[in-house]
Design a protein around this motif. Structure first.
Motif, PDB file in Angstrom:
ATOM      1  N   VAL A 431       0.853  -1.183   0.000  1.00 10.45           N
ATOM      2  CA  VAL A 431       0.000   0.000   0.000  1.00 10.45           C
ATOM      3  C   VAL A 431       0.890   1.234   0.000  1.00 10.45           C
ATOM      4  CG1 VAL A 431      -1.749   1.290   1.285  1.00 10.45           C
ATOM      5  CG2 VAL A 431      -1.794  -1.218   1.285  1.00 10.45           C
ATOM      6  N   SER A 432       0.641   2.119  -0.944  1.00  8.49           N
ATOM      7  CA  SER A 432       1.380   3.381  -1.009  1.00  8.49           C
ATOM      8  C   SER A 432       0.377   4.526  -0.944  1.00  8.49           C
ATOM      9  CB  SER A 432       2.178   3.463  -2.312  1.00  8.49           C
ATOM     10  OG  SER A 432       2.830   4.708  -2.421  1.00  8.49           O
ATOM     11  N   VAL A 433       0.506   5.383   0.054  1.00  3.40           N
ATOM     12  CA  VAL A 433      -0.407   6.520   0.212  1.00  3.40           C
ATOM     13  C   VAL A 433       0.275   7.747  -0.381  1.00  3.40           C
ATOM     14  CG1 VAL A 433      -1.810   7.864   1.794  1.00  3.40           C
ATOM     15  CG2 VAL A 433      -1.297   5.473   2.309  1.00  3.40           C
ATOM     16  N   SER A 434      -0.224   8.187  -1.527  1.00  5.74           N
ATOM     17  CA  SER A 434       0.454   9.263  -2.254  1.00  5.74           C
ATOM     18  C   SER A 434      -0.487  10.363  -2.727  1.00  5.74           C
ATOM     19  CB  SER A 434       1.174   8.675  -3.485  1.00  5.74           C
ATOM     20  OG  SER A 434       2.022   7.613  -3.131  1.00  5.74           O
ATOM     21  N   ASN A 435      -1.793  10.198  -2.544  1.00  6.35           N
ATOM     22  CA  ASN A 435      -2.768  11.111  -3.129  1.00  6.35           C
ATOM     23  C   ASN A 435      -3.208  12.168  -2.133  1.00  6.35           C
ATOM     24  OD1 ASN A 435      -5.247  12.242  -4.214  1.00  6.35           O
ATOM     25  ND2 ASN A 435      -5.290  10.514  -5.629  1.00  6.35           N
ATOM     26  N   TRP A 436      -3.128  13.423  -2.533  1.00  4.92           N
ATOM     27  CA  TRP A 436      -3.525  14.542  -1.670  1.00  4.92           C
ATOM     28  C   TRP A 436      -4.967  14.425  -1.197  1.00  4.92           C
ATOM     29  CZ3 TRP A 436      -7.576  17.891  -2.795  1.00  4.92           C
ATOM     30  CH2 TRP A 436      -8.135  17.738  -4.064  1.00  4.92           C
ATOM     31  N   SER A 437      -5.814  13.733  -1.994  1.00  5.50           N
ATOM     32  CA  SER A 437      -7.245  13.704  -1.680  1.00  5.50           C
ATOM     33  C   SER A 437      -7.658  12.527  -0.810  1.00  5.50           C
ATOM     34  CB  SER A 437      -8.066  13.693  -2.976  1.00  5.50           C
ATOM     35  OG  SER A 437      -7.941  12.458  -3.656  1.00  5.50           O
ATOM     36  N   THR A 438      -6.743  11.615  -0.493  1.00  6.74           N
ATOM     37  CA  THR A 438      -7.110  10.464   0.325  1.00  6.74           C
ATOM     38  C   THR A 438      -7.597  10.930   1.694  1.00  6.74           C
ATOM     39  OG1 THR A 438      -5.560   8.997  -0.803  1.00  6.74           O
ATOM     40  CG2 THR A 438      -6.289   8.327   1.387  1.00  6.74           C
ATOM     41  N   SER A 439      -8.809  10.565   2.034  1.00  7.96           N
ATOM     42  CA  SER A 439      -9.444  11.032   3.273  1.00  7.96           C
ATOM     43  C   SER A 439      -9.589   9.883   4.266  1.00  7.96           C
ATOM     44  CB  SER A 439     -10.840  11.583   2.956  1.00  7.96           C
ATOM     45  OG  SER A 439     -11.681  10.546   2.469  1.00  7.96           O
ATOM     46  N   GLY A 440      -9.997  10.234   5.476  1.00 10.33           N
ATOM     47  CA  GLY A 440     -10.301   9.208   6.458  1.00 10.33           C
ATOM     48  C   GLY A 440     -11.388   8.274   5.979  1.00 10.33           C
ATOM     49  N   THR A 441     -12.363   8.812   5.245  1.00  8.45           N
ATOM     50  CA  THR A 441     -13.428   7.974   4.688  1.00  8.45           C
ATOM     51  C   THR A 441     -12.868   7.001   3.660  1.00  8.45           C
ATOM     52  OG1 THR A 441     -15.058   9.731   5.034  1.00  8.45           O
ATOM     53  CG2 THR A 441     -15.605   8.023   3.420  1.00  8.45           C
ATOM     54  N   ASP A 442     -11.940   7.472   2.820  1.00  4.02           N
ATOM     55  CA  ASP A 442     -11.301   6.575   1.852  1.00  4.02           C
ATOM     56  C   ASP A 442     -10.575   5.445   2.565  1.00  4.02           C
ATOM     57  OD1 ASP A 442     -11.993   7.898  -0.589  1.00  4.02           O
ATOM     58  OD2 ASP A 442     -10.439   9.386  -0.214  1.00  4.02           O
ATOM     59  N   VAL A 443      -9.900   5.785   3.640  1.00  2.59           N
ATOM     60  CA  VAL A 443      -9.175   4.764   4.403  1.00  2.59           C
ATOM     61  C   VAL A 443     -10.147   3.733   4.963  1.00  2.59           C
ATOM     62  CG1 VAL A 443      -7.828   4.360   6.509  1.00  2.59           C
ATOM     63  CG2 VAL A 443      -7.201   6.236   4.961  1.00  2.59           C
ATOM     64  N   GLU A 444     -11.224   4.174   5.559  1.00  2.00           N
ATOM     65  CA  GLU A 444     -12.169   3.234   6.173  1.00  2.00           C
ATOM     66  C   GLU A 444     -12.869   2.385   5.123  1.00  2.00           C
ATOM     67  OE1 GLU A 444     -13.882   0.751   8.324  1.00  2.00           O
ATOM     68  OE2 GLU A 444     -12.428   2.163   9.198  1.00  2.00           O
ATOM     69  N   ARG A 445     -13.261   2.982   3.989  1.00  2.00           N
ATOM     70  CA  ARG A 445     -13.883   2.198   2.926  1.00  2.00           C
ATOM     71  C   ARG A 445     -12.923   1.127   2.408  1.00  2.00           C
ATOM     72  NH1 ARG A 445     -16.169   6.241  -1.508  1.00  2.00           N
ATOM     73  NH2 ARG A 445     -16.696   4.242  -2.532  1.00  2.00           N
ATOM     74  N   SER A 446     -11.661   1.506   2.272  1.00  2.00           N
ATOM     75  CA  SER A 446     -10.663   0.555   1.774  1.00  2.00           C
ATOM     76  C   SER A 446     -10.417  -0.564   2.767  1.00  2.00           C
ATOM     77  CB  SER A 446      -9.350   1.286   1.463  1.00  2.00           C
ATOM     78  OG  SER A 446      -9.558   2.320   0.510  1.00  2.00           O
ATOM     79  N   LEU A 447     -10.327  -0.211   4.061  1.00  2.00           N
ATOM     80  CA  LEU A 447     -10.139  -1.218   5.089  1.00  2.00           C
ATOM     81  C   LEU A 447     -11.338  -2.151   5.200  1.00  2.00           C
ATOM     82  CD1 LEU A 447      -8.438   0.878   7.920  1.00  2.00           C
ATOM     83  CD2 LEU A 447      -7.397  -1.001   6.612  1.00  2.00           C
ATOM     84  N   ALA A 448     -12.541  -1.606   5.047  1.00  7.84           N
ATOM     85  CA  ALA A 448     -13.744  -2.442   5.111  1.00  7.84           C
ATOM     86  C   ALA A 448     -13.732  -3.475   3.990  1.00  7.84           C
ATOM     87  CB  ALA A 448     -14.992  -1.571   5.023  1.00  7.84           C
ATOM     88  N   ALA A 449     -13.329  -3.038   2.798  1.00  2.73           N
ATOM     89  CA  ALA A 449     -13.247  -3.988   1.673  1.00  2.73           C
ATOM     90  C   ALA A 449     -12.184  -5.042   1.943  1.00  2.73           C
ATOM     91  CB  ALA A 449     -12.937  -3.235   0.380  1.00  2.73           C
ATOM     92  N   LEU A 450     -11.040  -4.622   2.478  1.00  2.06           N
ATOM     93  CA  LEU A 450      -9.964  -5.564   2.768  1.00  2.06           C
ATOM     94  C   LEU A 450     -10.372  -6.559   3.848  1.00  2.06           C
ATOM     95  CD1 LEU A 450      -7.053  -6.492   2.324  1.00  2.06           C
ATOM     96  CD2 LEU A 450      -6.307  -4.699   3.919  1.00  2.06           C
ATOM     97  N   ARG A 451     -11.072  -6.082   4.879  1.00  2.00           N
ATOM     98  CA  ARG A 451     -11.539  -6.982   5.948  1.00  2.00           C
ATOM     99  C   ARG A 451     -12.493  -8.026   5.391  1.00  2.00           C
ATOM    100  NH1 ARG A 451     -11.365  -2.194   9.367  1.00  2.00           N
ATOM    101  NH2 ARG A 451     -13.468  -1.616   8.684  1.00  2.00           N
ATOM    102  N   ALA A 452     -13.378  -7.591   4.513  1.00  5.58           N
ATOM    103  CA  ALA A 452     -14.359  -8.524   3.942  1.00  5.58           C
ATOM    104  C   ALA A 452     -13.659  -9.589   3.092  1.00  5.58           C
ATOM    105  CB  ALA A 452     -15.377  -7.760   3.105  1.00  5.58           C
ATOM    106  N   VAL A 453     -12.682  -9.166   2.304  1.00  7.23           N
ATOM    107  CA  VAL A 453     -11.950 -10.131   1.468  1.00  7.23           C
ATOM    108  C   VAL A 453     -11.169 -11.103   2.336  1.00  7.23           C
ATOM    109  CG1 VAL A 453     -10.057 -10.357  -0.180  1.00  7.23           C
ATOM    110  CG2 VAL A 453     -11.823  -8.611  -0.553  1.00  7.23           C
ATOM    111  N   ALA A 454     -10.477 -10.570   3.362  1.00 11.51           N
ATOM    112  CA  ALA A 454      -9.647 -11.430   4.226  1.00 11.51           C
ATOM    113  C   ALA A 454     -10.494 -12.420   5.019  1.00 11.51           C
ATOM    114  CB  ALA A 454      -8.830 -10.561   5.171  1.00 11.51           C
ATOM    115  N   ALA A 455     -11.736 -12.041   5.298  1.00 14.85           N
ATOM    116  CA  ALA A 455     -12.615 -12.944   6.070  1.00 14.85           C
ATOM    117  C   ALA A 455     -13.280 -13.988   5.191  1.00 14.85           C
ATOM    118  CB  ALA A 455     -13.689 -12.141   6.787  1.00 14.85           C
ATOM    119  N   GLY A 456     -13.217 -13.790   3.861  1.00 13.61           N
ATOM    120  CA  GLY A 456     -13.927 -14.683   2.951  1.00 13.61           C
ATOM    121  C   GLY A 456     -13.250 -16.036   2.765  1.00 13.61           C
TER     122      GLY A 456
END
Length: 456
Positions: A431-456
């Motif tokens: 994971v590389s965080v490089s975008n000025w627009s990445t927000s806390g919401t982006d982080v949580e949405r991304s983590l939620a998707a990752l959690r769902a995949v890892a639990a599958g």
């Protein structure tokens, strides 16, 4: 048809660009079409007759949209790719409309003025020597190439060999020493320069060069001129070499020291992370890529060389038809004669953010990386493998097969782009965080998707 711009085409392109930007928050990050599907939509045959420019723009946008990756999205964490700050994007539109060839000082005084101001701002922000020259090149690879060309020629000149007139055949050669985990583009630049593969020295578990190993390697010297390449920002761990000690060792042995800081050099503009580049200003050259941490459009690397004469000797040229200025020419600092006005976009983002805004940008990227690392580390079976000191996160999810399955699942989900790599002989999610627009919401949405995949 006249040679003036077709305004309907420009108006249509503007509307389509705004539609694209508005779609980023909700669209899937990966593309939904293959190259073959895009090619079929475009049509393979060149038309016999003309097409109205606005129709060309419509076709291009309609055919290509499914094949676009949402790289400007705050949920794109692949490679090390920044988004484009609005000020830089707007300036880039002007760059294309103004259509300036920015090679000659007197021919394009607007770009010359902006380039000189931007050069001074960058050196000040990054804490680099004020006498240094900044060349605006295509990207990080050519920034490394340009700086290493200056270093190659200078160390050979000290040995009594003029590369410009005599070439490399018959020269004493150049010994290049690097950390074992340098970026591949360093090797690529050295290959372009005819220097072959460099000599790697040991690094620690985060990829930081070991100064004791460097000293040992340099003391075993065969008499060839020396170049040492250090790193500001390991592409997997984000780690920084110990600059003060390593540069001192290299200079003791007469080496030219170059720093590949493609994304990490901008730690020098930060309040909280400036310590990562302590001592870096003692080097001889530095390379970075403004489209990474600084978030300007592509085609904007920065080649920074302490010695202006060394850079000019390596890159400069003369043509009788050119209009030469005694103050020097912009093309004396880069490998190109013809080039677009790259400094306009860098000036725009620096002017828009100001000193405090650039610091906030860098620190914000680091904060988001830390949030992602904490979230990944809380997933059952996940392990964060690096010290998250800057903007990079590497994680594994058990064995290699399981990690690759998680990576594939995240990309298939489409919420975010987190790509795979291999580090320390393990498959990793990188994971590389490089975008000025990445927000806390982006982080949580991304983590939620990752959690769902890892639990599958």
């Amino acid at each position: 048809m006249t040679g003036t711009p077709e305004h309907p085409a420009l108006d249509r392109a503007h509307a389509l660009a705004l539609d694209w930007l508005a779609s980023l928050d909700e669209r899937r990050v990966p593309p939904s079409a293959t190259p073959e599907q895009v090619a079929a939509s475009l049509g393979a045959d060149l038309p016999q007759g003309p097409t109205a420019p606005e129709d060309v723009v419509d076709l291009l946008a309609r055919a290509c949209e499914p094949g676009l990756t949402a790289m400007p999205s705050g949920r794109f964490f692949g490679f090390v790719i920044g988004g484009t700050h609005p000020a830089a994007l707007a300036a880039d539109w002007l760059v294309s409309a103004w259509d300036q060839n920015a090679g000659l000082r007197s021919l394009t005084p607007a770009h010359t003025a902006v380039e000189e101001i931007t050069e001074a701002w960058l050196l000040d922000l990054l804490g680099l020597p004020g006498e240094s020259a900044v060349g605006f090149v295509t990207g990080g690879t050519m920034a490394n190439f340009t700086c290493l060309a200056a270093g190659r020629d200078e160390v050979l000149r000290r040995a009594g060999w003029d590369v410009a007139s005599r070439g490399l055949v018959g020269s004493p050669g150049v010994r290049v020493v690097v950390g074992a985990e340098r970026h591949d583009t360093v090797d690529l630049a050295l290959r372009y320069l005819g220097l072959g593969l460099p000599e790697p020295v040991a690094v620690d578990d985060q990829g930081r060069l070991d100064p004791a190993a460097l000293r040992s390697a340099l003391e075993d010297h065969d008499g060839r001129p020396l170049v040492v390449v250090l790193q500001a920002g390991n592409v997997h761990s984000g780690a920084f070499d110990p600059f003060a000690e390593a540069i001192a060792v290299a200079h003791e042995h007469g080496a030219w020291v170059h720093v590949d800081g493609a994304f990490g050099l901008f730690a020098g503009a930060s309040r909280a992370h400036r310590h990562l580049v302590d001592g870096v200003a003692a080097a001889d050259s530095w390379a970075t890529d403004a489209h990474k941490t600084l978030n300007v459009p592509y085609d904007c690397g920065l080649a920074i060389v302490r010695s202006r004469p060394a850079l000019r000797a390596a890159m400069g040229m003369h043509g009788d038809y050119l209009i030469h200025d005694e103050a020097g020419e912009p093309f004396d600092k880069v490998p190109e004669i013809s080039r677009r006005g790259r400094a306009f976009t860098v000036w725009a983002v620096l002017r828009a953010l100001g000193r405090d805004g650039v610091a906030d940008l860098v620190d914000g990227l680091c904060d988001r990386a830390a949030e992602l690392a904490r979230g990944i580390g809380a997933i059952e079976g996940a392990e964060v493998l690096n010290d998250v000191d800057f903007t990079q996160v590497c994680a594994a999810f058990g064995d290699d097969e399981r990690t690759r399955t998680v990576v594939a699942g995240v990309l298939a989900d489409g919420t975010a782009w987190m790509s795979g790599s291999r580090w320390h002989d393990r498959a990793v999610l990188r994971v590389s965080v490089s975008n000025w627009s990445t927000s806390g919401t982006d982080v949580e949405r991304s983590l939620a998707a990752l959690r769902a995949v890892a639990a599958g």
